[in-house]
Design a protein around this motif. Structure first.
Motif, short mmCIF file in Angstrom:
data_model
loop_
_atom_site.label_atom_id
_atom_site.label_comp_id
_atom_site.label_asym_id
_atom_site.label_seq_id
_atom_site.Cartn_x
_atom_site.Cartn_y
_atom_site.Cartn_z
N UNK A 50 -19.55 26.56 4.50
CA UNK A 50 -20.91 26.30 4.97
C UNK A 50 -21.19 24.81 5.09
N UNK A 51 -20.23 23.96 4.71
CA UNK A 51 -20.38 22.54 4.98
C UNK A 51 -20.47 22.28 6.48
N UNK A 52 -19.94 23.21 7.28
CA UNK A 52 -20.03 23.08 8.74
C UNK A 52 -21.47 23.15 9.21
N UNK A 94 -5.42 26.80 2.89
CA UNK A 94 -5.32 25.45 3.39
C UNK A 94 -6.67 24.88 3.78
N UNK A 95 -7.67 25.75 3.95
CA UNK A 95 -9.01 25.29 4.30
C UNK A 95 -9.58 24.39 3.20
N UNK A 144 -20.08 23.62 -0.38
CA UNK A 144 -18.73 24.13 -0.22
C UNK A 144 -18.54 25.42 -1.00
N UNK A 145 -17.29 25.72 -1.39
CA UNK A 145 -16.98 26.98 -2.05
C UNK A 145 -17.12 26.86 -3.56
N UNK A 146 -17.53 27.98 -4.21
CA UNK A 146 -17.62 28.03 -5.66
C UNK A 146 -16.32 28.50 -6.28
N UNK A 147 -16.20 28.33 -7.59
CA UNK A 147 -14.97 28.69 -8.29
C UNK A 147 -14.64 30.17 -8.17
N UNK A 196 -14.67 35.59 7.61
CA UNK A 196 -13.65 34.92 6.82
C UNK A 196 -14.26 33.93 5.83
N UNK A 197 -15.55 34.05 5.61
CA UNK A 197 -16.28 33.23 4.63
C UNK A 197 -15.98 31.75 4.82
N UNK A 198 -16.23 31.31 6.06
CA UNK A 198 -16.03 29.89 6.36
C UNK A 198 -14.59 29.44 6.33
#
Length: 344
Positions: A239-241, A230-231, A246-249, A221-223
């Motif tokens: 991957x901040x975990x 809502x994530x 974090x996520x890219x645009x 689920x790609x993090x």
């Protein structure tokens, strides 16, 4: 719950696998027992861990005990499996740095044997169902690694062998070596694989399909991005975990499209994302790092979702790039393509 054969083993594993990378952080060590119990109740019989999970600084996050105060995930899982062990197919791994000694890492015979013994103690069991070489080790010949695993299988401490994060050429090299030396061959390949990251389709998936190995994706689920938008409102996501970015645009844009399609089909994004992945060739089970019982219960419903061919095609078309190697009927004169069954 639905089940798939794990490679050529004859062992059936649930199509949803419980991941334990963040055990001791989320869920807490106290809540892990309840999560494992819920997994069993849901029909999940496959659980994934590793010798380096849980108590490393890379897993630190606000509100959780610091690494020095946390137990290894294997130890937490071992307690949670008391009275449940025989119902579960347990997978763990070795290769990562586990100590200060220069040899506390790698895939040498020395390290693998020591780590299997340590994992057995932490997991409170007499055998490991599936043991992965966690990452490639350029300093150790594959012959030595496979010979060590072969001995452990013959001793009854390990049942089957897998490769994690290995490129296709190394998987095939391991298969050739095992055949030539009459050693236990890998039965599964673990790799990051989801709608956003489809690199596994370029060579690994065709190789596993051809040689009968199962793919067991992690980060399906790609993090959490492909589970619920809502994530994006969480303090720690993706991957901040694990101490990364974090996520890219582009990733967020793809996830928004998955969310739109899912709503149109009357399904949740996590159901659609996992169902798409479970329909890919060679994929036997997906590792879900659920942090709560509610998350695990929701994700487990994806095992029963069957998307129509046109829905699968619509999701596949969302990728920025097609796989590097794509074969279809009519690609060359006189050639007939073999198209794998999407169900694996």
């Amino acid at each position: 719950m639905q089940y798939s054969l794990l490679g050529p083993t004859g062992v059936r594993v649930s199509r949803i696998c419980l991941g334990t990378a963040t055990f001791g952080v989320a869920p807490s060590a106290q809540d892990a027992d309840r999560l494992v119990g819920a997994a069993v109740d849901l029909g999940i019989n496959f659980v994934d861990t590793a010798d380096v999970y849980g108590n490393m600084p890379v897993f630190d996050r606000p509100g959780a005990p610091p690494a020095a105060e946390r137990e290894p995930a294997e130890r937490i899982l071992g307690r949670a499996l008391r009275g449940r062990r025989e119902q579960m197919v347990v997978a763990t791994k070795a290769n990562g740095v586990v100590g200060l000694d220069v040899n506390d890492r790698g895939l040498s015979r020395r390290h693998i044997v020591r780590q299997v013994e340590a994992s057995l103690r932490r997991l409170e069991t007499d055998h490991i169902d599936l043991h992965y070489a966690h990452d490639p080790d350029p300093d150790t010949p594959i012959e030595q690694t496979l010979a060590a695993y072969d001995d452990l299988v013959r001793q009854g401490k390990v049942r089957y062998v897998g490769l994690s994060n290995h490129p296709a050429w190394q998987v095939v090299q391991a298969l050739w070596t095992a055949d030539d030396r009459r050693l236990q061959a890998p039965v599964a390949a673990q790799v990051k694989y989801n709608l956003v990251d489809r690199a596994a389709e370029r060579e690994l998936a065709p190789a596993c399909t051809r040689f009968g190995l199962s793919i067991v994706p992690y980060a399906p689920l790609h993090g959490g991005l492909l589970a619920d938008l809502g994530v994006l409102d969480r303090e720690v996501s993706g991957d901040q975990r694990f101490g990364a970015a974090g996520f890219g645009a582009a990733e967020i844009a793809l996830a928004r499209e998955v969310d739109r399609l899912s709503r149109d089909w009357g399904l949740a994004p996590y159901q659609v994302s996992l169902a798409w992945l479970l329909a890919r060739p060679a994929v036997a089970s997906v590792i879900v790092g659920a942090e709560t019982v509610d998350e695990l219960t929701a994700n487990a419903t994806a095992a029963d979702v069957r998307l129509e061919p046109e829905q699968l095609d619509a999701l596949t078309a969302l990728a920025d790039e097609p796989p590097a190697f794509h074969h279809r009927a009519g690609d060359g004169p006189g050639e007939t393509a073999v198209v794998p069954d999407p169900a694996g």
